[in-house]
Scaffold this motif. Structure first.
Motif, PDB file in Angstrom:
ATOM      1  N   GLN A   7      -2.127 -18.233  -9.996  1.00  0.00           N
ATOM      2  CA  GLN A   7      -3.194 -17.358  -9.526  1.00  0.00           C
ATOM      3  C   GLN A   7      -2.698 -16.449  -8.405  1.00  0.00           C
ATOM      4  N   GLN A   8      -1.913 -17.009  -7.504  1.00  0.00           N
ATOM      5  CA  GLN A   8      -1.365 -16.215  -6.409  1.00  0.00           C
ATOM      6  C   GLN A   8      -0.442 -15.127  -6.941  1.00  0.00           C
ATOM      7  N   ILE A   9       0.381 -15.476  -7.931  1.00  0.00           N
ATOM      8  CA  ILE A   9       1.283 -14.488  -8.544  1.00  0.00           C
ATOM      9  C   ILE A   9       0.469 -13.385  -9.199  1.00  0.00           C
ATOM     10  N   ALA A  10      -0.576 -13.751  -9.929  1.00  0.00           N
ATOM     11  CA  ALA A  10      -1.426 -12.764 -10.596  1.00  0.00           C
ATOM     12  C   ALA A  10      -2.073 -11.831  -9.580  1.00  0.00           C
ATOM     13  N   GLU A  11      -2.529 -12.363  -8.463  1.00  0.00           N
ATOM     14  CA  GLU A  11      -3.135 -11.532  -7.416  1.00  0.00           C
ATOM     15  C   GLU A  11      -2.120 -10.530  -6.852  1.00  0.00           C
ATOM     16  N   VAL A  12      -0.919 -11.001  -6.599  1.00  0.00           N
ATOM     17  CA  VAL A  12       0.123 -10.124  -6.065  1.00  0.00           C
ATOM     18  C   VAL A  12       0.492  -9.053  -7.092  1.00  0.00           C
ATOM     19  N   GLU A  13       0.613  -9.452  -8.349  1.00  0.00           N
ATOM     20  CA  GLU A  13       0.933  -8.469  -9.398  1.00  0.00           C
ATOM     21  C   GLU A  13      -0.168  -7.418  -9.515  1.00  0.00           C
ATOM     22  N   ASN A  14      -1.428  -7.835  -9.400  1.00  0.00           N
ATOM     23  CA  ASN A  14      -2.539  -6.885  -9.431  1.00  0.00           C
ATOM     24  C   ASN A  14      -2.476  -5.918  -8.254  1.00  0.00           C
ATOM     25  N   ARG A  15      -2.140  -6.462  -7.098  1.00  0.00           N
ATOM     26  CA  ARG A  15      -2.021  -5.611  -5.889  1.00  0.00           C
ATOM     27  C   ARG A  15      -0.897  -4.589  -6.067  1.00  0.00           C
ATOM     28  N   VAL A  16       0.235  -5.023  -6.603  1.00  0.00           N
ATOM     29  CA  VAL A  16       1.363  -4.112  -6.849  1.00  0.00           C
ATOM     30  C   VAL A  16       0.940  -3.023  -7.832  1.00  0.00           C
ATOM     31  N   GLN A  17       0.231  -3.398  -8.884  1.00  0.00           N
ATOM     32  CA  GLN A  17      -0.216  -2.416  -9.865  1.00  0.00           C
ATOM     33  C   GLN A  17      -1.163  -1.394  -9.238  1.00  0.00           C
ATOM     34  N   ARG A  18      -2.071  -1.861  -8.388  1.00  0.00           N
ATOM     35  CA  ARG A  18      -2.985  -0.931  -7.702  1.00  0.00           C
ATOM     36  C   ARG A  18      -2.212   0.018  -6.799  1.00  0.00           C
ATOM     37  N   LEU A  19      -1.199  -0.471  -6.109  1.00  0.00           N
ATOM     38  CA  LEU A  19      -0.381   0.388  -5.242  1.00  0.00           C
ATOM     39  C   LEU A  19       0.403   1.412  -6.052  1.00  0.00           C
ATOM     40  N   LYS A  20       0.927   0.998  -7.197  1.00  0.00           N
ATOM     41  CA  LYS A  20       1.649   1.934  -8.061  1.00  0.00           C
ATOM     42  C   LYS A  20       0.714   3.031  -8.572  1.00  0.00           C
ATOM     43  N   THR A  21      -0.497   2.648  -8.932  1.00  0.00           N
ATOM     44  CA  THR A  21      -1.484   3.628  -9.383  1.00  0.00           C
ATOM     45  C   THR A  21      -1.829   4.600  -8.261  1.00  0.00           C
ATOM     46  N   LYS A  22      -1.993   4.070  -7.060  1.00  0.00           N
ATOM     47  CA  LYS A  22      -2.302   4.913  -5.902  1.00  0.00           C
ATOM     48  C   LYS A  22      -1.161   5.899  -5.646  1.00  0.00           C
ATOM     49  N   LYS A  23       0.072   5.440  -5.775  1.00  0.00           N
ATOM     50  CA  LYS A  23       1.238   6.296  -5.571  1.00  0.00           C
ATOM     51  C   LYS A  23       1.260   7.418  -6.616  1.00  0.00           C
ATOM     52  N   ARG A  24       1.021   7.078  -7.887  1.00  0.00           N
ATOM     53  CA  ARG A  24       1.002   8.093  -8.946  1.00  0.00           C
ATOM     54  C   ARG A  24      -0.101   9.116  -8.702  1.00  0.00           C
ATOM     55  N   THR A  25      -1.253   8.647  -8.259  1.00  0.00           N
ATOM     56  CA  THR A  25      -2.374   9.540  -7.972  1.00  0.00           C
ATOM     57  C   THR A  25      -2.016  10.517  -6.865  1.00  0.00           C
ATOM     58  N   LYS A  26      -1.395  10.014  -5.811  1.00  0.00           N
ATOM     59  CA  LYS A  26      -0.988  10.894  -4.711  1.00  0.00           C
ATOM     60  C   LYS A  26       0.073  11.893  -5.157  1.00  0.00           C
ATOM     61  N   ASP A  27       1.004  11.452  -5.981  1.00  0.00           N
ATOM     62  CA  ASP A  27       2.044  12.334  -6.495  1.00  0.00           C
ATOM     63  C   ASP A  27       1.433  13.443  -7.361  1.00  0.00           C
ATOM     64  N   THR A  28       0.495  13.070  -8.214  1.00  0.00           N
ATOM     65  CA  THR A  28      -0.181  14.055  -9.057  1.00  0.00           C
ATOM     66  C   THR A  28      -0.943  15.055  -8.204  1.00  0.00           C
ATOM     67  N   ARG A  29      -1.640  14.583  -7.206  1.00  0.00           N
ATOM     68  CA  ARG A  29      -2.386  15.481  -6.309  1.00  0.00           C
ATOM     69  C   ARG A  29      -1.446  16.447  -5.602  1.00  0.00           C
ATOM     70  N   ARG A  30      -0.308  15.950  -5.156  1.00  0.00           N
ATOM     71  CA  ARG A  30       0.670  16.813  -4.482  1.00  0.00           C
ATOM     72  C   ARG A  30       1.154  17.908  -5.435  1.00  0.00           C
ATOM     73  N   LYS A  31       1.412  17.561  -6.690  1.00  0.00           N
ATOM     74  CA  LYS A  31       1.855  18.546  -7.674  1.00  0.00           C
ATOM     75  C   LYS A  31       0.779  19.596  -7.919  1.00  0.00           C
ATOM     76  N   ILE A  32      -0.468  19.165  -7.984  1.00  0.00           N
ATOM     77  CA  ILE A  32      -1.571  20.106  -8.188  1.00  0.00           C
ATOM     78  C   ILE A  32      -1.667  21.061  -7.012  1.00  0.00           C
ATOM     79  N   ILE A  33      -1.554  20.535  -5.807  1.00  0.00           N
ATOM     80  CA  ILE A  33      -1.638  21.375  -4.604  1.00  0.00           C
ATOM     81  C   ILE A  33      -0.512  22.406  -4.597  1.00  0.00           C
ATOM     82  N   VAL A  34       0.712  21.970  -4.903  1.00  0.00           N
ATOM     83  CA  VAL A  34       1.847  22.900  -4.919  1.00  0.00           C
ATOM     84  C   VAL A  34       1.638  23.959  -5.988  1.00  0.00           C
TER      85      VAL A  34
END
Length: 85
Positions: A7-34
């Protein structure tokens, strides 16, 4: 009740996935702004337009990207007076 190791591993993996999604979202936003900044500026400055055409022509390699960028490239070429349309 304490969480199991699985369960702890699953929670950490979910957190990592959310962070990766957040990073992609920020990268996409930066590209749109540029893009939203550079494209209109290119239609005000022929030198910038030439540079953008050259950059896109040399950087885009995927057929879908080339196809999607072609209308913009054609408009920029018209603006700079390049008849490669």
């Amino acid at each position: 009740m304490p969480r199991t190791i699985d369960q702890q591993i699953a929670e950490v993996e979910n957190r990592v996935q959310r962070l990766k999604t957040k990073k992609r979202t920020k990268d996409t936003r930066r590209k749109i702004i540029v893009g939203a900044t550079v494209i209109p500026a290119a239609f005000e400055d022929k030198n910038l337009a030439r540079q953008l055409v050259t950059l896109l022509e040399t950087s885009l390699t995927r057929a879908v990207d080339i196809q999607d960028a072609e209308p913009l490239l054609n408009d920029l070429r018209k603006f700079i007076g390049d008849n490669q349309v």
